[in-house]
Design a protein around this motif. Structure first.
Motif, PDB file in Angstrom:
ATOM      1  N   PRO A 189       6.660 -15.640  -9.642  1.00 47.17           N
ATOM      2  CA  PRO A 189       5.824 -14.856 -10.566  1.00 47.17           C
ATOM      3  C   PRO A 189       6.504 -13.549 -10.984  1.00 47.17           C
ATOM      4  N   VAL A 190       7.561 -13.694 -11.780  1.00 44.34           N
ATOM      5  CA  VAL A 190       8.376 -12.536 -12.162  1.00 44.34           C
ATOM      6  C   VAL A 190       8.633 -12.559 -13.664  1.00 44.34           C
ATOM      7  N   VAL A 191       8.463 -11.395 -14.310  1.00 42.07           N
ATOM      8  CA  VAL A 191       8.829 -11.197 -15.707  1.00 42.07           C
ATOM      9  C   VAL A 191      10.125 -10.391 -15.738  1.00 42.07           C
ATOM     10  N   HIS A 192      11.070 -10.851 -16.536  1.00 41.26           N
ATOM     11  CA  HIS A 192      12.368 -10.188 -16.640  1.00 41.26           C
ATOM     12  C   HIS A 192      12.574  -9.654 -18.053  1.00 41.26           C
ATOM     13  N   VAL A 193      13.158  -8.466 -18.132  1.00 41.53           N
ATOM     14  CA  VAL A 193      13.637  -7.911 -19.390  1.00 41.53           C
ATOM     15  C   VAL A 193      15.115  -7.585 -19.194  1.00 41.53           C
ATOM     16  N   ASP A 194      15.978  -8.176 -20.016  1.00 41.96           N
ATOM     17  CA  ASP A 194      17.415  -7.941 -19.934  1.00 41.96           C
ATOM     18  C   ASP A 194      17.891  -7.339 -21.246  1.00 41.96           C
ATOM     19  N   VAL A 195      18.521  -6.178 -21.160  1.00 36.23           N
ATOM     20  CA  VAL A 195      19.007  -5.457 -22.334  1.00 36.23           C
ATOM     21  C   VAL A 195      20.529  -5.412 -22.281  1.00 36.23           C
ATOM     22  N   SER A 196      21.167  -5.771 -23.381  1.00 38.56           N
ATOM     23  CA  SER A 196      22.614  -5.610 -23.491  1.00 38.56           C
ATOM     24  C   SER A 196      22.941  -4.982 -24.842  1.00 38.56           C
ATOM     25  N   ALA A 197      23.897  -4.063 -24.840  1.00 35.18           N
ATOM     26  CA  ALA A 197      24.257  -3.328 -26.051  1.00 35.18           C
ATOM     27  C   ALA A 197      25.773  -3.163 -26.112  1.00 35.18           C
ATOM     28  N   ASN A 198      26.263  -2.878 -27.318  1.00 30.27           N
ATOM     29  CA  ASN A 198      27.701  -2.696 -27.476  1.00 30.27           C
ATOM     30  C   ASN A 198      28.156  -1.288 -27.129  1.00 30.27           C
ATOM     31  N   ARG A 199      27.188  -0.401 -26.862  1.00 31.80           N
ATOM     32  CA  ARG A 199      27.515   0.918 -26.329  1.00 31.80           C
ATOM     33  C   ARG A 199      26.346   1.422 -25.496  1.00 31.80           C
ATOM     34  N   ASN A 200      26.562   2.490 -24.767  1.00 34.91           N
ATOM     35  CA  ASN A 200      25.547   2.973 -23.834  1.00 34.91           C
ATOM     36  C   ASN A 200      24.261   3.379 -24.556  1.00 34.91           C
ATOM     37  N   VAL A 201      23.135   2.973 -23.981  1.00 35.76           N
ATOM     38  CA  VAL A 201      21.822   3.386 -24.477  1.00 35.76           C
ATOM     39  C   VAL A 201      20.960   3.788 -23.287  1.00 35.76           C
TER      40      VAL A 201
ATOM     41  N   GLN B  82      25.276   0.102 -20.952  1.00 39.72           N
ATOM     42  CA  GLN B  82      25.281  -0.994 -21.911  1.00 39.72           C
ATOM     43  C   GLN B  82      24.340  -2.125 -21.494  1.00 39.72           C
ATOM     44  N   LYS B  83      23.993  -2.166 -20.215  1.00 41.96           N
ATOM     45  CA  LYS B  83      23.079  -3.195 -19.715  1.00 41.96           C
ATOM     46  C   LYS B  83      21.963  -2.548 -18.895  1.00 41.96           C
ATOM     47  N   HIS B  84      20.770  -3.029 -19.117  1.00 41.77           N
ATOM     48  CA  HIS B  84      19.605  -2.601 -18.344  1.00 41.77           C
ATOM     49  C   HIS B  84      18.789  -3.831 -17.968  1.00 41.77           C
ATOM     50  N   ALA B  85      18.078  -3.729 -16.858  1.00 43.24           N
ATOM     51  CA  ALA B  85      17.191  -4.810 -16.430  1.00 43.24           C
ATOM     52  C   ALA B  85      15.891  -4.221 -15.904  1.00 43.24           C
ATOM     53  N   VAL B  86      14.792  -4.815 -16.332  1.00 43.58           N
ATOM     54  CA  VAL B  86      13.462  -4.447 -15.837  1.00 43.58           C
ATOM     55  C   VAL B  86      12.836  -5.717 -15.262  1.00 43.58           C
ATOM     56  N   GLU B  87      12.185  -5.585 -14.123  1.00 40.34           N
ATOM     57  CA  GLU B  87      11.509  -6.722 -13.508  1.00 40.34           C
ATOM     58  C   GLU B  87      10.086  -6.330 -13.168  1.00 40.34           C
ATOM     59  N   ILE B  88       9.167  -7.227 -13.441  1.00 38.08           N
ATOM     60  CA  ILE B  88       7.758  -7.045 -13.091  1.00 38.08           C
ATOM     61  C   ILE B  88       7.356  -8.234 -12.230  1.00 38.08           C
ATOM     62  N   VAL B  89       7.103  -7.970 -10.960  1.00 38.24           N
ATOM     63  CA  VAL B  89       6.708  -9.017 -10.022  1.00 38.24           C
ATOM     64  C   VAL B  89       5.194  -8.978  -9.867  1.00 38.24           C
ATOM     65  N   LEU B  90       4.544 -10.147  -9.922  1.00 39.42           N
ATOM     66  CA  LEU B  90       3.090 -10.239  -9.880  1.00 39.42           C
ATOM     67  C   LEU B  90       2.633 -11.009  -8.657  1.00 39.42           C
ATOM     68  N   SER B  91       1.403 -10.720  -8.225  1.00 41.43           N
ATOM     69  CA  SER B  91       0.835 -11.441  -7.098  1.00 41.43           C
ATOM     70  C   SER B  91      -0.678 -11.406  -7.174  1.00 41.43           C
ATOM     71  N   GLY B  92      -1.302 -12.534  -6.890  1.00 37.32           N
ATOM     72  CA  GLY B  92      -2.756 -12.617  -6.767  1.00 37.32           C
ATOM     73  C   GLY B  92      -3.108 -13.404  -5.527  1.00 37.32           C
ATOM     74  N   GLN B  93      -3.771 -12.756  -4.569  1.00 37.08           N
ATOM     75  CA  GLN B  93      -4.059 -13.383  -3.282  1.00 37.08           C
ATOM     76  C   GLN B  93      -5.416 -12.922  -2.764  1.00 37.08           C
ATOM     77  N   GLN B  94      -6.071 -13.792  -2.022  1.00 35.91           N
ATOM     78  CA  GLN B  94      -7.255 -13.381  -1.260  1.00 35.91           C
ATOM     79  C   GLN B  94      -6.775 -12.968   0.127  1.00 35.91           C
ATOM     80  N   THR B  95      -6.802 -11.678   0.386  1.00 35.44           N
ATOM     81  CA  THR B  95      -6.311 -11.133   1.657  1.00 35.44           C
ATOM     82  C   THR B  95      -7.390 -10.267   2.290  1.00 35.44           C
ATOM     83  N   GLU B  96      -7.402 -10.238   3.592  1.00 34.77           N
ATOM     84  CA  GLU B  96      -8.417  -9.452   4.302  1.00 34.77           C
ATOM     85  C   GLU B  96      -8.230  -7.959   4.095  1.00 34.77           C
ATOM     86  N   THR B  97      -7.006  -7.530   3.852  1.00 31.69           N
ATOM     87  CA  THR B  97      -6.739  -6.098   3.664  1.00 31.69           C
ATOM     88  C   THR B  97      -5.802  -5.900   2.487  1.00 31.69           C
ATOM     89  N   LEU B  98      -5.822  -4.686   1.944  1.00 31.01           N
ATOM     90  CA  LEU B  98      -4.873  -4.332   0.889  1.00 31.01           C
ATOM     91  C   LEU B  98      -3.453  -4.346   1.429  1.00 31.01           C
TER      92      LEU B  98
END
Length: 780
Positions: free
Chosen positions: A136-148, A269-285
């Motif tokens: 359960p992961v969303v990925h964003v991958d950025v690549s550029a020809n110069r630094n951003v 020139q390259k960046h990465a963002v990740e969003i990890v998700l989870s949905g569970q019935q748990t007794e505690t946070l």
């Protein structure tokens, strides 16, 4: 790894076997031709593009130079049973190539991701957004020809409690019966471990507790499956080159929000963002956080291989089935074929969800004002609820997966029913003292009727097992269509049916025992003079109410019981088979009536009022397959199509209407072309497969699902061992398709310029069972 991974492991063998056989056929119709490409940014979220995988759906768009996307995940239900978004992400680059430069946004179907490209003042950037099918992961991958530089903002409108406003209750299980002071509870959001942590933990009481009390089920409450208790869901956004950079506030359309900002530690020139998700019935946070950390660790461990494996999954998905119509991208025919593929992509984004794909938007709803101007609510809103499931709509989402060979995608819907089986059986036991599972319409994800639809102002002494509702009362039979799907998966794949048999038998037991119970309340005999059940009170869909022997229920029981007793001997003992044969003999015949001088299928033996616009008199054609092309008594069904006044008056291609399927099943080529091509035409929105709202919401998934079924039935129908090719397809329309049939059969055919170019069949011995309406040689 959470439930999505377990589901993948469980069904991977079937998936790869199907993929192997499909690939053995050779080159598929190129899916790349259907990529959706935009050369300008969008005005707002209504012009978004779907993206996803596993059990995650994203709506991606670029607005005023910012890249935005909503995140949705299967099973994120709050206390009120709304299906909440995980949030909205806003990405900004500096320098910004998406603000005034050359622009391109593309959904690359073959690999299952969205790519956004921009060029400006010598800067060339490519940004890719994708969801891991196996985690359960969303990925964003950025690549550029110069630094951003990159900033990534997590935005939420649930930073505080929000009171549920008038009509906003239709997004949850209270609908029009919202209790005073009801709130959508806030999430807990903050910076943690260099990223943004966001979480919603359900507090008690939930709508489950109120529903159990309302419906008199408190004595068995501790036995009931409760999916909302301690449900905790959310996730974390981070990036190796990102760090917290404070908060911000804003307003998007009608909804205020707060943002938690991450910014790049350094330009690159390259960046990465990740969003990890989870949905569970748990007794505690704390337990939920521990599960999230384990998921993050798994994500990092498999980072190098995750993209390749996800793309391989998509390649195999496209190889196993397709429908390509025409050759001219500017033609209406070609667009119908494209939209078929686009909608199948949307369905695949919830391939392994814990919960079924919702008919009223799936995972791809956006701000509701773009569907209905008077619904100026948050992006969490959709009409007809989040955790409320309407079987008469859901069935149209899942039936097309049989012929497309997407059997693994059907498991979320089947598992949904298995989880709530005990609750449905307890309804029968508590209210009437007999056996069997009683499933109603407008049912919650815990198997009880919807709180509002059950009736909040019920007359004293009204039957507690029946919804006090003019549309839904006594509509029990829609669950039988999912029994049929379960039986069909065994017929198509040969997979072991044992795990579903107790469910199917319990559904049948309810009808047998309940209607004998009701007859005993009316008089001294439980059966009629012919020794058959009297299904009264019943309902022919939502339309013909207080019906006796409604045709959909009669057709359903006839079909399911017949199929059950025909199963191989290893499934049923001799005593079990005899029991169901006896019940089959107790099922009354389908009633007929005379319309305009012609004998037609009647919607029921009798009824007291007409309440809606469905055509249940043609349900014996679809889904039950008792009448149709190449079958006995076709004339009776054709008379119904042509002469029944209600069938004529209510005919349409909009939303869940299935006249397009009826026409195809009856071999009515001209009518099938008109209705199916109307239904599968461009939606009128920027993304062509975002149909609706129809009778429900945007994107209307039972609109797309019924369209897929109709196209499939025009191309291929099965009748016992026979496989009919092109039973309702016009010879002058070019088409190339690969579809599935029973007995692990895959059929690929190409029709061009009025001639069948080839027919490939696997296994080859099934070629003898193929019949083409064009009467051409099919031996090669």
């Amino acid at each position: 790894m959470e439930g999505v991974g377990e589901a993948i492991m469980k069904h991977s063998l079937l998936f790869f076997l199907i993929a192997f056989v499909a690939m053995a056929f050779g080159q598929s119709a190129p899916i790349d031709q259907y990529n959706v490409v935009w050369d300008s940014p969008s005005q707002n979220s209504s012009e978004s593009m779907p993206c996803g995988g596993g059990d995650i759906g994203l709506n991606v768009w670029v607005e005023q130079g910012d890249v935005l996307f909503y995140i949705a995940k299967s099973g994120f239900f709050d206390e009120n049973n709304s299906l909440l978004k995980a949030g909205r992400i806003r990405l900004k680059l500096n320098p910004n190539p998406f603000d005034g430069g050359t622009f391109r946004q593309e959904l690359l179907l073959k690999d299952g991701f969205v790519q956004i490209s921009g060029k400006k003042d010598g800067l060339d950037v490519r940004l890719q957004i994708w969801a891991d099918v196996f985690r359960p992961v969303v990925h964003v991958d950025v690549s550029a020809n110069r630094n951003v530089e990159l900033t990534a903002g997590y935005e939420s409108w649930r930073y505080e409690d929000r009171e549920v406003r008038k009509m906003e209750g239709f997004a949850n299980s209270y609908k029009w019966a919202v209790p005073d002071g009801l709130k959508t509870r806030k999430d807990e959001i903050g910076f943690e471990g260099g990223g943004v942590l966001f979480v919603h933990r359900n507090q008690e009481p939930t709508v489950f507790d109120l529903t159990v009390k309302q419906q008199g089920m408190e004595a068995v409450k501790d036995q009931l499956f409760n999916p909302l208790r301690n449900l905790t869901f959310g996730g974390k956004m981070w990036g190796d080159n990102l760090m917290p950079a404070g908060n911000y506030e804003g307003k998007y359309l009608d909804t205020g929000y707060k943002g938690w900002l991450l910014k790049s530690k350094s330009a690159a020139q390259k960046h990465a963002v990740e969003i990890v998700l989870s949905g569970q019935q748990t007794e505690t946070l704390a337990a939920w956080k521990n599960h999230l950390q384990n998921t993050i660790a798994d994500c990092r461990k498999n980072r190098r291989t995750a993209r390749v494996k996800t793309q391989e999954w998509w390649h195999q998905f496209w190889d196993r089935s397709f429908v390509a119509i025409g050759n001219n991208p500017d033609s209406a025919d070609w667009k119908v074929g494209r939209n078929y593929q686009l909608f199948r992509y949307m369905l695949a984004c919830n391939a392994y969800g814990k919960y079924p794909t919702k008919f009223n938007g799936g995972l791809f709803t956006v701000d509701p004002v773009f569907t209905s101007k008077d619904r100026n609510f948050t992006p969490d809103f959709r009409n007809w609820g989040g955790g409320t499931f309407t079987a008469q709509n859901q069935r149209l989402v899942y039936f097309p997966m049989l012929k497309s060979g997407d059997f693994d995608l059907m498991n979320p819907q089947f598992d949904f029913y298995l989880r709530i089986l005990k609750n449905a059986e307890l309804r029968s036991e508590v209210y009437w003292g007999h056996g069997g599972a009683c499933f109603t319409e407008q049912m919650e994800n815990f198997g009880l009727p919807n709180y509002a639809e059950y009736g909040t102002e019920r007359p004293a002494g009204y039957n507690p097992g029946v919804e006090y509702n003019a549309w839904l009362e006594y509509e029990w039979d829609t669950v039988l269509e999912f029994c049929l799907m379960m039986l069909e998966t065994e017929r198509y794949t040969g997979n072991d049916l044992s795990g579903y048999l107790p469910f199917i038998e319990s559904c049948l037991t309810f009808f047998d025992e309940h209607y004998q119970y009701l007859a005993a309340q009316r008089g001294s005999k439980k059966l009629d003079g012919n020794g058959q059940l009297v299904l009264y009170p019943g309902s022919a869909c939502e339309t013909y109410k207080m019906a006796t022997n409604p045709t959909p229920a009669i057709a359903a029981l006839t079909t399911i019981l017949t199929r059950l007793v025909e199963l191989p001997e290893n499934y049923l003992s001799g005593g079990q088979k005899a029991k169901w044969q006896d019940m089959l003999r107790r099922v009354p015949p389908i009633a007929t009536r005379v319309c305009d001088g012609f004998t037609t299928i009647s919607p029921a033996k009798s009824w007291e009022r007409v309440n809606n616009v469905e055509v249940p008199q043609l349900y014996p054609v679809f889904p039950w397959g008792l009448y149709g092309f190449g079958k006995p008594n076709l004339e009776l069904a054709l008379n119904t199509w042509y002469h029944d006044p209600d069938a004529l008056k209510n005919r349409s291609s909009v939303g869940w209407k299935q006249d397009n399927i009826f026409a195809a099943r009856l071999g009515l080529t001209n009518e099938a072309v008109r209705l199916n091509f109307e239904k599968m035409a461009d939606s009128g929105r920027r993304f062509p497969a975002f149909w609706g709202p129809g009778f429900d919401w945007v994107p209307d998934h039972n609109w797309g699902g019924s369209g897929m079924i109709g196209i499939q039935e025009m191309l291929l129908q099965v009748d016992g061992d026979k496989i009919h090719l092109f039973p309702a397809w016009p010879k002058e329309r070019d088409v190339h398709f690969r579809l599935h049939a029973p007995a692990n059969t895959i059929v690929e055919a190409k029709l061009k310029n009025g001639k069948i170019e080839f027919i490939n069949v696997s296994p080859e011995e099934r070629r003898k069972d193929i019949v083409s309406v064009f009467q051409e040689n099919i031996k090669k």
